[in-house]
Every structure is written in C-alpha cells, then in structure tokens.
Motif scaffolding. Structure first.
Motif, short mmCIF file in Angstrom:
data_model
loop_
_atom_site.label_atom_id
_atom_site.label_comp_id
_atom_site.label_asym_id
_atom_site.label_seq_id
_atom_site.Cartn_x
_atom_site.Cartn_y
_atom_site.Cartn_z
N ALA A 1 4.16 -4.23 4.45
CA ALA A 1 5.35 -4.66 4.59
C ALA A 1 7.19 -3.97 5.28
O ALA A 1 7.69 -4.25 5.04
CB ALA A 1 5.57 -5.12 3.39
N LEU A 2 6.16 -2.77 4.32
CA LEU A 2 7.55 -1.49 4.64
C LEU A 2 7.51 -1.77 7.02
O LEU A 2 8.63 -1.53 7.44
CB LEU A 2 7.41 -0.20 4.68
N TRP B 1 12.32 -12.13 3.86
CA TRP B 1 12.08 -11.06 3.23
C TRP B 1 12.18 -10.84 2.09
O TRP B 1 11.30 -9.93 1.33
CB TRP B 1 13.01 -9.66 4.23
N THR C 1 8.87 -4.64 7.65
CA THR C 1 10.86 -4.52 7.26
C THR C 1 11.77 -3.56 8.17
O THR C 1 12.76 -3.91 8.32
CB THR C 1 10.81 -3.69 5.62
N TRP C 2 11.48 -2.85 8.78
CA TRP C 2 11.50 -1.81 9.19
C TRP C 2 12.17 -2.49 10.64
O TRP C 2 13.49 -2.57 11.18
CB TRP C 2 11.23 -0.72 9.50
N ILE D 1 15.04 -5.50 10.44
CA ILE D 1 16.37 -4.58 10.52
C ILE D 1 16.99 -4.14 11.70
O ILE D 1 17.44 -4.13 12.13
CB ILE D 1 15.82 -3.25 9.88
N ALA E 1 16.03 -0.91 1.06
CA ALA E 1 15.09 -1.94 1.23
C ALA E 1 13.62 -1.18 1.42
O ALA E 1 12.79 -1.80 0.83
CB ALA E 1 14.94 -2.16 2.99
N SER E 2 13.50 0.32 1.43
CA SER E 2 11.89 0.96 1.55
C SER E 2 11.81 0.96 0.80
O SER E 2 10.18 0.83 -0.15
CB SER E 2 12.22 2.30 2.64
N VAL F 1 10.75 -1.93 -1.85
CA VAL F 1 8.54 -3.05 -0.97
C VAL F 1 8.10 -2.05 -1.86
O VAL F 1 7.43 -1.85 -2.62
CB VAL F 1 9.75 -2.40 0.39
N THR G 1 18.11 0.53 5.31
CA THR G 1 16.98 0.93 5.24
C THR G 1 16.08 1.38 3.94
O THR G 1 15.59 1.75 4.10
CB THR G 1 16.80 1.45 6.62
#
Length: 290
Positions: A136-137, A271, A140-141, A144, A119-120, A123, A116
C-alpha cells in the motif's frame, strides 16, 4: 537488536513515526520524479521521431535522468548541497529561498514531502505491521507522482501505471487485497468502463473527454481491490471532480474548455477505497436499509 525491532513492530505509534520519516525522504525523491520523468519522456519521444525520420538523434546530449544531473537552483544554477535538501526542514531554514541567489523556492516541494509523509503514516496506522502495508505504501507513493504529473502535463505515464496494474494482479494470486477472480474481472471492467464512456462522449460531441491513462488507472484499481470497489471509486472521483471543476469555473473563472485532469480524482478515490472501502460499503448498505 531483535528486541528493539520487536518493540518497534509492536508499537503502532513508533511504526507510524518511522513511516512518516521515510515518507518525507520518499516525498523528496517524488519531487524529482514529478519534474524529471515527463522531461525524460518528451526527450525520448523526440529522439524516436528523429530516428524515424532519419535525422540526427541529437547525440552527445548530457545525461538527464532521475539521478543526474544533480539538483541545482533553476535561477542561478548553484548546486544544492545535501544539507540544503533535507525534506521540509531545509525549506523552513532557508525561508523558502535559494541559499545563493535568494530566488524563491516553490512551495509545492515541501507540500509534496509533507503530504507523502502524512499519507505514509495513515497507511501504516491502518494496516499495521503486515504485508499489505508495504504494498500500500508503494502504491501510495506512485499515486502521488502520477497525480502531480497529470496536474502538470495531463499525462499518466505507462511506466508507472502498468507495472502497478501487473503487481495488483500478481498480489491477487496470494489474496493480499482481493482474490484473483475479482482482480481479473476488476482490471478488465475498470478499463472498459471508462473506455466506453470515452467512446460515447466522443460519438456525441466529437471531442475526447479523457485520456487512455485514465482507463489504465481505473483498471489498476480493479486489479488491486476487485471489481466490487469500482462503482464506489467512480462515484467518489466523479463527485469530487465535479465539485472542484465547478468551483474552479465559478470562483477562479476557469474557462470550461480547458481540460481538467481526471487522474488525481481517480487516485484519491481509489486510495480512500483502499483504506476505508469496507467501512464506506457498510455505511452505504446501512443507509440503503440492507
């Protein structure tokens, strides 16, 4: 204070580092969501079934949600102290064991936290200080959590997918990632494409090839990115899913009758399109001679 904020916002490396720290904390919370949300859903379904049958709905059960009860060791039930719950660091310091009974802690917890965070960072590094980065965050979370729940339970909860779909449509009104025209068509097309595949597969084999959650997840991507990205997402997810599925059957001797969740592949492909879709489209057009 404002000067410090300006320095932070105008320094990509500092923004990315802050995103990584926030990502670690969010990853710790996602571990809770991944474990507890399916349990909460099953309990609610059971309660509804009992009420429908006119039976006792098991009143008086202890509260169980994303907040309570507090985290405990599944083996000895010892409460986990806040300083024992620092993302990744606590796992390393505790050597992957419970501080009380020394029962092993699953490695997936720090992996999800670190993933996580990574990925953050990607982004924020990609979008910089822009409204797109915030949304987008959030996406993304949520992806996951959806992916790991699907891996564990073959389930993509509507309580996560549908609000994100509506948010994607709402953002298109302000042209955040795409325009409203492309978003609306994308949401409808995304759902209908996999729904059609599902119906044809069921007609040909008498089996269900995928779940309705997959339709909604592709509709989500259509709403966020527009219909133009759907072919890329379908191609990437199918390619990766096929490679991993065949590898698992050949190497791990997995029974081909055991279903493989498609949600994680759709999430990963979307993603990738979210961050590098334009570059991939340009690469494809260049290779095709356009």
């Amino acid at each position: 204070m404002m000067q410090q904020l300006d320095i932070l916002l105008n320094t990509p490396s500092l923004c990315a580092a802050l995103a990584g720290i926030i990502g670690l904390l969010v990853g710790s919370f996602l571990n809770v969501v991944i474990y507890r949300l399916p349990v909460m859903m099953h309990r609610n379904w059971r309660k509804e079934c009992l009420e429908h049958l006119g039976l006792d709905a098991e009143a008086g059960q202890p509260r169980f949600d994303l907040v309570l009860p507090l985290s405990r060791c599944p083996m000895c039930q010892a409460a986990i102290k806040p300083y024992q719950n620092i993302p990744v660091i606590s796992y390393i310091l505790l050597k992957g064991q419970c501080a009380h009974c020394r029962h092993p802690i699953a490695l997936r917890y720090p992996i999800i936290e670190a993933f996580t965070a990574a990925a953050s960072v990607m982004v924020v590094w990609h979008f910089g200080y822009a409204p797109q980065a915030i949304f987008a965050l959030l996406l993304t979370w949520s992806l996951i959590a959806l992916s790991f729940i699907d891996i564990d339970h073959h389930l993509l909860p509507d309580c996560i997918t549908l609000p994100l779909l509506w948010l994607g449509l709402l953002l298109s009104v302000f042209d955040v990632f795409t325009d409203a025209h492309a978003s609306i068509i994308g949401a409808v097309a995304g759902y209908l494409i996999l729904w059609t595949v599902y119906q044809l597969f069921k007609l040909a084999t008498g089996k269900e090839g995928m779940g309705y959650g997959d339709f909604k997840l592709l509709a989500l991507w259509g709403a966020w990115l527009g219909w133009q990205y759907l072919p890329m997402i379908i191609l990437l997810s199918s390619l990766v899913g096929s490679v991993i599925g065949i590898t698992m059957m050949v190497v791990a001797k997995r029974d081909h009758n055991i279903p493989i969740p498609f949600g994680p592949y759709l999430a990963a492909a979307g993603w990738i399109a979210l961050l590098w879709g334009n570059d991939l489209n340009q690469f494809y057009l260049t290779m095709a001679g356009f």
